[in-house]
Design a protein around this motif. Sequence first.
Motif, PDB file in Angstrom:
ATOM      1  N   ASP A  75      30.037  56.734  45.201  1.00 44.70           N
ATOM      2  CA  ASP A  75      31.363  56.770  46.066  1.00 44.70           C
ATOM      3  C   ASP A  75      32.270  57.420  45.115  1.00 44.70           C
ATOM      4  O   ASP A  75      32.484  57.327  43.888  1.00 44.70           O
ATOM      5  N   HIS A  76      33.079  58.377  45.929  1.00 42.18           N
ATOM      6  CA  HIS A  76      34.216  58.783  45.157  1.00 42.18           C
ATOM      7  C   HIS A  76      34.068  59.815  44.055  1.00 42.18           C
ATOM      8  O   HIS A  76      34.673  59.796  42.897  1.00 42.18           O
ATOM      9  N   GLN A 119      51.276  35.885  41.861  1.00 42.71           N
ATOM     10  CA  GLN A 119      51.235  37.065  42.478  1.00 42.71           C
ATOM     11  C   GLN A 119      51.547  37.172  43.946  1.00 42.71           C
ATOM     12  O   GLN A 119      52.116  37.731  44.531  1.00 42.71           O
ATOM     13  N   MET A 129      33.015  53.205  42.687  1.00 43.09           N
ATOM     14  CA  MET A 129      34.280  53.449  43.363  1.00 43.09           C
ATOM     15  C   MET A 129      35.543  53.812  42.426  1.00 43.09           C
ATOM     16  O   MET A 129      35.524  53.223  41.340  1.00 43.09           O
ATOM     17  N   ILE A 130      36.288  54.469  42.809  1.00 44.05           N
ATOM     18  CA  ILE A 130      37.478  54.681  42.151  1.00 44.05           C
ATOM     19  C   ILE A 130      38.965  54.034  42.896  1.00 44.05           C
ATOM     20  O   ILE A 130      38.840  54.341  44.149  1.00 44.05           O
ATOM     21  N   ASP A 134      38.079  53.023  37.595  1.00 41.95           N
ATOM     22  CA  ASP A 134      36.884  52.556  38.119  1.00 41.95           C
ATOM     23  C   ASP A 134      36.929  51.160  38.523  1.00 41.95           C
ATOM     24  O   ASP A 134      37.613  50.313  38.024  1.00 41.95           O
ATOM     25  N   ALA A 175      34.656  49.103  38.486  1.00 37.01           N
ATOM     26  CA  ALA A 175      34.123  48.338  37.551  1.00 37.01           C
ATOM     27  C   ALA A 175      35.216  47.476  36.860  1.00 37.01           C
ATOM     28  O   ALA A 175      34.646  46.168  36.151  1.00 37.01           O
ATOM     29  N   ILE A 184      37.828  42.814  39.808  1.00 39.12           N
ATOM     30  CA  ILE A 184      37.011  41.647  40.497  1.00 39.12           C
ATOM     31  C   ILE A 184      37.500  41.671  41.912  1.00 39.12           C
ATOM     32  O   ILE A 184      38.816  41.816  42.158  1.00 39.12           O
ATOM     33  N   MET A 223      38.023  39.963  45.695  1.00 37.97           N
ATOM     34  CA  MET A 223      38.005  38.795  46.227  1.00 37.97           C
ATOM     35  C   MET A 223      37.994  38.538  47.725  1.00 37.97           C
ATOM     36  O   MET A 223      38.636  37.691  48.374  1.00 37.97           O
ATOM     37  N   LEU A 244      41.551  42.080  48.686  1.00 35.67           N
ATOM     38  CA  LEU A 244      42.242  41.735  47.409  1.00 35.67           C
ATOM     39  C   LEU A 244      41.077  42.186  46.065  1.00 35.67           C
ATOM     40  O   LEU A 244      40.001  41.997  46.179  1.00 35.67           O
ATOM     41  N   TRP A 273      41.212  42.284  41.873  1.00 41.25           N
ATOM     42  CA  TRP A 273      42.059  42.035  40.707  1.00 41.25           C
ATOM     43  C   TRP A 273      41.667  42.736  39.534  1.00 41.25           C
ATOM     44  O   TRP A 273      40.456  42.800  39.307  1.00 41.25           O
ATOM     45  N   ARG A 305      45.771  42.966  35.137  1.00 39.79           N
ATOM     46  CA  ARG A 305      45.721  41.830  35.668  1.00 39.79           C
ATOM     47  C   ARG A 305      46.739  41.956  37.126  1.00 39.79           C
ATOM     48  O   ARG A 305      47.068  40.553  37.374  1.00 39.79           O
ATOM     49  N   SER A 306      46.999  43.049  37.634  1.00 38.98           N
ATOM     50  CA  SER A 306      47.661  43.061  38.841  1.00 38.98           C
ATOM     51  C   SER A 306      46.486  42.542  39.970  1.00 38.98           C
ATOM     52  O   SER A 306      45.308  42.904  39.779  1.00 38.98           O
ATOM     53  N   TRP A 307      47.243  41.864  40.958  1.00 46.64           N
ATOM     54  CA  TRP A 307      46.509  41.940  42.110  1.00 46.64           C
ATOM     55  C   TRP A 307      46.572  42.957  42.946  1.00 46.64           C
ATOM     56  O   TRP A 307      47.988  43.136  43.154  1.00 46.64           O
TER      57      TRP A 307
END
Lengths: 979, 94
Positions: free
Chosen positions: A249-250, A723, B1-2, B12, B14, B17, B19, B55, B57, B63-65
Amino acid sequence: MTQSNRLSGGQIDRNTTLKFTFDGKTYDGHPGDTLASALLANNVRLMGRSFKYHRPRGPLTAGSEEPNAIVELRSGDRQEPNTRATTAELYDGLVAKSQNRWPSLAFDAMAINDRFSNFLTAGFYYKTFMWPAAFWEKVYEPIIRKAAGLGSLSMQADPDAYDKGFRHCELLIVGAGPAGLMAALTAGRAGRDVILADEDFAMGGQLNSETFALNDAPALDWTTATVAELSSLPNVRLMPRTTVIGAFDHGIYGAVERISDHLETPPEGKPRQILWRIYTQKTLLCAGATERSIAFENNDRPGIMLASAIRTYANRWAATPAQRVTIFTNNDDGHRTAADLHAKHVNIAAVVDTRADAPFSSDYEVIKGAQVVDTKGRLGLTFAELRLANGESRTVECGALGVSGGWNPNVHLTCHQRGRPTWNEDLAAFVPGADLPPGMTVAGAADGTFSTHGALTSGANAAARILDIKPSDAPTTEDAAVRQTPFWFVEGCSRAWLDQQNDVTVKDVKLSHQEGFRSVEHLKRYTTLGMATDQGKTSNMGGLAIMAELVGKSIPEVGTTIFRPPYTPTAIGVLGGRMRGMDFHPTRLTPSHFWAKERGAVFVEVGNWLRAQWFPIAGETNWRASVDREVRATRNSVGVCDCTTLGKIDVQGTDAALFLNKVYCNGFAKLAVGKTRYGLMLREDGIAMDDGTAGRLAEDHFVVTTTTANAGKVYQHMEFVRQCLMPDADVQLISTTEAWAQYAVAGPNSRKLLQKIVDPAFDISNDGFPFMACGNITVCGGLRARLFRISFSGELAFEIAVPSRYGDALIRKLMAQGEEFDVTPYGTEALGVMRIEKGHAAGNELNGTTTALNLGMGRMVSKAKDSIGSKLSERAGLNEDGALAQVGIKPVNAADKITAGGHLMAATGPVDAKHDQGYVTSAAFSPSLDHMIGLGFLKDGGSRLGETMRLVSPVTDLTVEVEIVSAHFVDPEGERVRA
Amino acid sequence: MIINHPLLGPRDSAEFIYMGDAGLINRPDPETASGEEWYAYAYLRDNPAGEHRELWWHEGGDRSWLVVTRNTVTHEISKVEIARDVARAQGRSK
């Protein structure tokens, strides 16, 4: 040894001779050879046995699409089965063995299968080994595994290293044939950031196989000059020996670079292979085309090859499979092979062309409108039998037969994101479809542009179009129009091989159709067509064509199966990279690790952490002795345990208390500064998630602890709440697990020990620092520290934290200062025993199925406020009479054993799931009580104390009489913690 | 994926996480919501073949959602938003 089939010319270095062995026999070759080309030059055509019928086989191709010539390469721990001889670069000392034969390649006992081929057709295994079912695992499977299959593993650890790497570019060009080289030249000269990858060790692709002139000079001159120019450009990265295995992908591509496979062993410090993750904006696929065969009876004998492969061996490697060669073709390309071989003085027995209007040659006989219908030769081709245009038969003596049925574009990578190729009627071949992976363009033969000049210009133009630049001028060369008429199989053939690696014949395809397997996906799975390691690169089209004829549809109507990554077989080792053994995941060491190691601690993996499990001392012969001693010493005097691994989350902000009120089911708003409180977190569905403590260091500052196992998960959850659910709350979180070294100091003498370390300005007496107090302090003359008066062991206890870098010094200090109290370090086992003795829940109890009510903490769920999980914990189903409640369990007979996982049944009556009353979650030997104890969940447990039940574990064949007791085995009134 | 992080640029996948359904932001109002609404929030998820707001993470980053709008068939990502902004826009506060 003489290289009797070595011709003149070629891209080999005749000044150097390389010795190699195949099946124990030594041969000579030259740098530039592959194992297959060197064997052919030495007049070795027989290189393997087929998978099912053990038919003698030689190479079919000269590249990575090879189905037949697969060998075991190297020996000892580097032995690698199923290596294609056609791509294995020759090096001095190379050792190869044929596989799937016994006792020898020339005489294979299992070749008897070939005589029984009538029974071994498609679906043979499904039909034959169905009954009796019990025979499958014990009788059939071992026999089949031994008889079939391919090479064998070394059964030793791989001594080589594999790596992973990341590369970025603007344009990734896959394939360095005429199209790829021109594309790279166009983009490279314009200063663009280019990666050019090719699976071969020599760039040039099909140019290396041809004798056409480029700009009136040998093609090799142009290729060499082009590669040299590209190498000189700092913006172009050439990656030979690199197979692009998948389009993900991408704009992310997977590529395997073989760093050391062409050497006997990898150079010091070098990996064997690297898995590259290439991030690119645009991709140009120049993967070329693969020649297709024609199916006829016994078309799999050693010496029968794709015509273009014979041409490649002759032109690039100066090797021929035989001195007398027949060509069987339905197109002009077959004639090129004949002409090139003739020019190298190989005798052309005949060119058999299916077309009545085949071109004439004055150099050799062209038999028009004829077909090869059968062949002879036990271990290699000796005769080809022809059916002439007038229906008469003729036999031609030859040692090799080149077959050309036209060319198929290599569309594989265009299909990796579910794109489907489309049928091109003029080429009678599938070409890339419209739904390519985003950012991909296709050029050259892969796009159906088969002439050399066409490929060169199409590569240049594609790169120019993609990057909006001017195309470089292509050299002048042949530009013959290519027309392909379909001719897939000879009328009436039956044991004609389509998939040579999986031994699938025309007959098998017909049979599967007869038995109702009419979708191509079913055909593939029932016959195993195209399911071998070559993934049917030379066979799928033939199978489709026959299927189409049988069902009376066109090939595009029948459709293709899906192409999936990887493009060629990929070693598991390179996918794992460095992540094996202890490097499979990171190892986290506690601040006291090196000290504990000096003490001879036994360690246990807890997630990524290594924690001390117990600390054996001289004379202790089993773990229980150590653990019992550690428990007794802690309960009698003082013990120290590293509890750094517990998650620590710093919560700050004016809304910190509000926030904790949301994530914990119990209240935190009113917690006083300088106090700690136990907290239980629920999931939104009302099930317990994790527990820990939160200490309030200031109005707007809490320190939260989590269990070791859930540290990451809880932090993620808290960030989600912060958040996504409370976006305006003034609260900040940070994980400080690694920032603080934290030790539990437990036991009646713990305060006395700590008073020797905590600076005198801080009063830690029972009045000055009562149970559940917390605060910032200093130790050892000014070192900042945090002290919490909390207890997991049930003893008077503290947890003391210092910045991590002082963790080692602190444990040594505690040990030295504690000598007068016989201070004892304890590990996770003693920790576990003491918490079971106190009835404290841990991971076994917080097991993802239990509620606060089950845990005996139902009343902790505050009704005065909303918290995560509070609403759904009120559900009727979770609050019915008879809900499980945590209890303690002890054996009626003190000598009896209790095991976790056992179930609780009434004292008498049946033992089955219907009568199940509960189960045991934790069990340990209690040194304090001198018998085993357990924790568990029992229906209505709270009202059943004193009841005698049976603990039953059918798995361990255990039935024990137990008594249901309070879970608080030691100091149930909790006097010690407040001492 | 990016994933094109609104603050950090293309990253990336990777590093993240996953959710699932971004509907988790819409936690029912504890004052007014019915049992049915809580049940739906806790257990029911859409699983569309096509556009999906989900979502992610950024565990290996800031650490932004994030709320990522992704086509589950093609993996095409058409929109990436900071989940906190989405939550605010949906009227969530404290």
